[in-house]
Motif scaffolding. Structure first.
Motif, PDB file in Angstrom:
ATOM      1  N   ILE A  11       0.854  -1.190   0.000  1.00 46.89           N
ATOM      2  CA  ILE A  11       0.000   0.000   0.000  1.00 46.89           C
ATOM      3  C   ILE A  11       0.887   1.235   0.000  1.00 46.89           C
ATOM      4  CG2 ILE A  11      -1.706   1.338   1.299  1.00 46.89           C
ATOM      5  CD1 ILE A  11      -2.754  -1.275   2.466  1.00 46.89           C
ATOM      6  N   ALA A  12       0.579   2.174  -0.875  1.00 46.56           N
ATOM      7  CA  ALA A  12       1.289   3.458  -0.913  1.00 46.56           C
ATOM      8  C   ALA A  12       0.309   4.551  -0.475  1.00 46.56           C
ATOM      9  CB  ALA A  12       1.807   3.749  -2.316  1.00 46.56           C
ATOM     10  N   ILE A  13       0.802   5.520   0.281  1.00 44.16           N
ATOM     11  CA  ILE A  13      -0.074   6.591   0.785  1.00 44.16           C
ATOM     12  C   ILE A  13       0.543   7.962   0.516  1.00 44.16           C
ATOM     13  CG2 ILE A  13      -1.229   7.572   2.796  1.00 44.16           C
ATOM     14  CD1 ILE A  13      -1.273   4.868   4.089  1.00 44.16           C
ATOM     15  N   ILE A  14      -0.289   8.873   0.012  1.00 42.81           N
ATOM     16  CA  ILE A  14       0.065  10.290  -0.060  1.00 42.81           C
ATOM     17  C   ILE A  14      -0.588  10.949   1.144  1.00 42.81           C
ATOM     18  CG2 ILE A  14      -0.110  12.436  -1.370  1.00 42.81           C
ATOM     19  CD1 ILE A  14      -0.262  10.771  -3.924  1.00 42.81           C
ATOM     20  N   TYR A  42       4.055  -4.422   2.849  1.00 47.21           N
ATOM     21  CA  TYR A  42       4.804  -3.228   2.444  1.00 47.21           C
ATOM     22  C   TYR A  42       3.909  -1.991   2.514  1.00 47.21           C
ATOM     23  CZ  TYR A  42       8.220  -6.512   0.545  1.00 47.21           C
ATOM     24  OH  TYR A  42       9.146  -7.524   0.403  1.00 47.21           O
ATOM     25  N   LEU A  43       4.466  -0.924   3.073  1.00 47.89           N
ATOM     26  CA  LEU A  43       3.790   0.371   3.139  1.00 47.89           C
ATOM     27  C   LEU A  43       4.797   1.438   2.727  1.00 47.89           C
ATOM     28  CD1 LEU A  43       1.412   2.246   4.113  1.00 47.89           C
ATOM     29  CD2 LEU A  43       2.545   2.253   6.347  1.00 47.89           C
ATOM     30  N   THR A  44       4.427   2.280   1.773  1.00 50.27           N
ATOM     31  CA  THR A  44       5.293   3.383   1.363  1.00 50.27           C
ATOM     32  C   THR A  44       4.566   4.696   1.592  1.00 50.27           C
ATOM     33  OG1 THR A  44       6.413   2.023  -0.297  1.00 50.27           O
ATOM     34  CG2 THR A  44       6.625   4.392  -0.530  1.00 50.27           C
ATOM     35  N   LEU A  45       5.225   5.615   2.289  1.00 47.65           N
ATOM     36  CA  LEU A  45       4.630   6.890   2.676  1.00 47.65           C
ATOM     37  C   LEU A  45       5.341   8.040   1.976  1.00 47.65           C
ATOM     38  CD1 LEU A  45       4.433   6.194   6.528  1.00 47.65           C
ATOM     39  CD2 LEU A  45       2.565   5.976   4.872  1.00 47.65           C
ATOM     40  N   ASP A  67       5.323  -3.746  -6.698  1.00 48.37           N
ATOM     41  CA  ASP A  67       4.580  -2.516  -6.990  1.00 48.37           C
ATOM     42  C   ASP A  67       3.356  -2.405  -6.075  1.00 48.37           C
ATOM     43  OD1 ASP A  67       6.331  -1.862  -8.995  1.00 48.37           O
ATOM     44  OD2 ASP A  67       5.059  -2.600 -10.619  1.00 48.37           O
ATOM     45  N   PRO A  68       2.984  -1.185  -5.686  1.00 50.58           N
ATOM     46  CA  PRO A  68       1.781  -1.016  -4.863  1.00 50.58           C
ATOM     47  C   PRO A  68       0.536  -1.504  -5.604  1.00 50.58           C
ATOM     48  CG  PRO A  68       3.097   0.986  -4.888  1.00 50.58           C
ATOM     49  CD  PRO A  68       3.652   0.092  -5.944  1.00 50.58           C
ATOM     50  N   GLU A  69      -0.322  -2.184  -4.880  1.00 58.17           N
ATOM     51  CA  GLU A  69      -1.611  -2.594  -5.439  1.00 58.17           C
ATOM     52  C   GLU A  69      -2.718  -1.605  -5.060  1.00 58.17           C
ATOM     53  OE1 GLU A  69      -1.948  -7.198  -5.117  1.00 58.17           O
ATOM     54  OE2 GLU A  69      -0.468  -6.511  -3.655  1.00 58.17           O
ATOM     55  N   LEU A  70      -2.471  -0.837  -4.019  1.00 59.74           N
ATOM     56  CA  LEU A  70      -3.447   0.147  -3.540  1.00 59.74           C
ATOM     57  C   LEU A  70      -2.715   1.434  -3.200  1.00 59.74           C
ATOM     58  CD1 LEU A  70      -6.245   1.052  -2.424  1.00 59.74           C
ATOM     59  CD2 LEU A  70      -5.630  -0.076  -0.270  1.00 59.74           C
ATOM     60  N   MET A  71      -3.210   2.561  -3.731  1.00 60.23           N
ATOM     61  CA  MET A  71      -2.662   3.875  -3.390  1.00 60.23           C
ATOM     62  C   MET A  71      -3.770   4.700  -2.752  1.00 60.23           C
ATOM     63  SD  MET A  71      -2.175   7.305  -3.819  1.00 60.23           S
ATOM     64  CE  MET A  71      -2.968   7.806  -5.345  1.00 60.23           C
ATOM     65  N   ILE A  72      -3.490   5.220  -1.570  1.00 61.13           N
ATOM     66  CA  ILE A  72      -4.446   6.028  -0.819  1.00 61.13           C
ATOM     67  C   ILE A  72      -3.964   7.473  -0.788  1.00 61.13           C
ATOM     68  CG2 ILE A  72      -5.521   6.404   1.444  1.00 61.13           C
ATOM     69  CD1 ILE A  72      -4.940   3.406   2.018  1.00 61.13           C
ATOM     70  N   ARG A  73      -4.862   8.418  -1.057  1.00 64.33           N
ATOM     71  CA  ARG A  73      -4.537   9.828  -0.881  1.00 64.33           C
ATOM     72  C   ARG A  73      -5.591  10.465   0.021  1.00 64.33           C
ATOM     73  NH1 ARG A  73      -1.925  14.389  -4.604  1.00 64.33           N
ATOM     74  NH2 ARG A  73      -2.045  16.068  -3.081  1.00 64.33           N
ATOM     75  N   THR A  74      -5.130  11.156   1.030  1.00 62.33           N
ATOM     76  CA  THR A  74      -6.037  11.854   1.939  1.00 62.33           C
ATOM     77  C   THR A  74      -6.267  13.292   1.473  1.00 62.33           C
ATOM     78  OG1 THR A  74      -4.203  12.525   3.369  1.00 62.33           O
ATOM     79  CG2 THR A  74      -5.299  10.445   3.898  1.00 62.33           C
ATOM     80  N   ALA A 130      -2.171   0.097 -10.045  1.00 65.72           N
ATOM     81  CA  ALA A 130      -2.673   0.196  -8.675  1.00 65.72           C
ATOM     82  C   ALA A 130      -4.129   0.666  -8.667  1.00 65.72           C
ATOM     83  CB  ALA A 130      -1.811   1.159  -7.868  1.00 65.72           C
ATOM     84  N   GLU A 131      -4.860   0.230  -7.663  1.00 62.33           N
ATOM     85  CA  GLU A 131      -6.191   0.760  -7.405  1.00 62.33           C
ATOM     86  C   GLU A 131      -6.024   2.053  -6.604  1.00 62.33           C
ATOM     87  OE1 GLU A 131      -9.044  -0.556  -8.567  1.00 62.33           O
ATOM     88  OE2 GLU A 131      -7.829  -2.082  -9.592  1.00 62.33           O
ATOM     89  N   LEU A 132      -6.735   3.093  -6.999  1.00 62.61           N
ATOM     90  CA  LEU A 132      -6.617   4.403  -6.343  1.00 62.61           C
ATOM     91  C   LEU A 132      -7.802   4.634  -5.419  1.00 62.61           C
ATOM     92  CD1 LEU A 132      -5.453   6.556  -9.411  1.00 62.61           C
ATOM     93  CD2 LEU A 132      -4.079   5.112  -7.885  1.00 62.61           C
TER      94      LEU A 132
END
Length: 245
Positions: free
Chosen positions: A16-19, A59-62, A183-190, A207-209
């Motif tokens: 998961i990747a997060i903005i 995995y988590l990428t910030l 590679d991230p499968e999920l990207m989260i943006r707040t 990735a799913e957004l």
């Protein structure tokens, strides 16, 4: 049934990747300086990291600090760099308790010497942890990363170490800062913004957004679990039809 119990452990996103967006607006809404929002955002980071471990995400990428962020007012940048050092000092214990390995990507040599030293110390101290890997994207931008990868391959080709015709997606990906990480499968943006903001452009290809109006200092592990549940409801086709899957 709680949100964590609703997650299908057999269909977890591996990465998961997060903005983490909205710190400044959150502080402004409370009549505070922007830096107050960044400080409060550290609590969200801690809670989300613990949530990732609870859910079993590997995995988590910030997105912590972009190359463009260096253009912010000098006082804010200095305060952010000091916060980085303070946070690493405080949170290394939490990482160890949760069996989390720390990693970092970006033009790290641009960081102040003290911040770079503390970061490397924390990476070394947590290197044996196995529950999850948390990567901080620091002094990072995806265009910078892609250009750096192209330069490395060009230099190898100039030395005769690789032929241009041998360069494929796998070879190119091996030169990216995220080499060795799926590679991230999920990207989260707040914060309700609908942009990727020069973040993991190559890696987010499929990735799913997931966008949420919550500002980062209000984001907690329950919000993470909601995003994972939403991800598990989606059909991921990778260019195929539903019937082919």
């Amino acid at each position: 049934m709680g949100l964590l119990e609703q997650i299908d452990r057999s269909r977890l996103p591996e990465h998961i990747a997060i903005i983490m967006d909205g710190n400044g607006r959150w502080a402004k809404e409370k009549g505070k300086m922007r830096f107050f929002g960044h400080q409060s955002g550290v609590t969200s980071v801690r809670d989300v990291v613990e949530g990732v471990v609870e859910a079993g995400v590997k995995y988590l990428t910030l997105y912590t600090f972009s190359t463009e962020n260096w253009n912010r007012p000098k006082l804010e940048v200095s305060a952010l760099m000091e916060l980085l050092v303070t946070t690493i000092n405080k949170e290394t214990k939490t990482l160890m308790e949760n069996d989390v390995r720390l990693n970092a990507i970006g033009d790290l040599k641009q960081l102040p010497a003290r911040g770079y030293k503390k970061l490397q110390e924390a990476i070394e101290k947590t290197s044996g942890n196995k529950a999850s890997t948390v990567t901080l994207a620091l002094s990072y931008s995806s265009r910078w990363e892609i250009v750096e990868a192209a330069r490395k391959l060009a230099a190898q080709a100039a030395k005769g170490e690789i032929r241009p015709e041998d360069i494929n997606e796998g070879v190119f990906a091996s030169q990216l800062a995220t080499a060795g990480i799926p590679d991230p499968e999920l990207m989260i943006r707040t914060s309700g913004e609908y942009r990727i903001s020069n973040y993991l452009l190559w890696q987010l290809a499929y990735a799913e957004l997931y966008f949420t109006p919550k500002l980062w200092p209000d984001f907690r592990r329950e919000d993470l679990f909601e995003a994972i549940i939403d991800f598990q409801k989606r059909e991921r086709r990778f260019g195929l039809t539903s019937e082919q899957i």
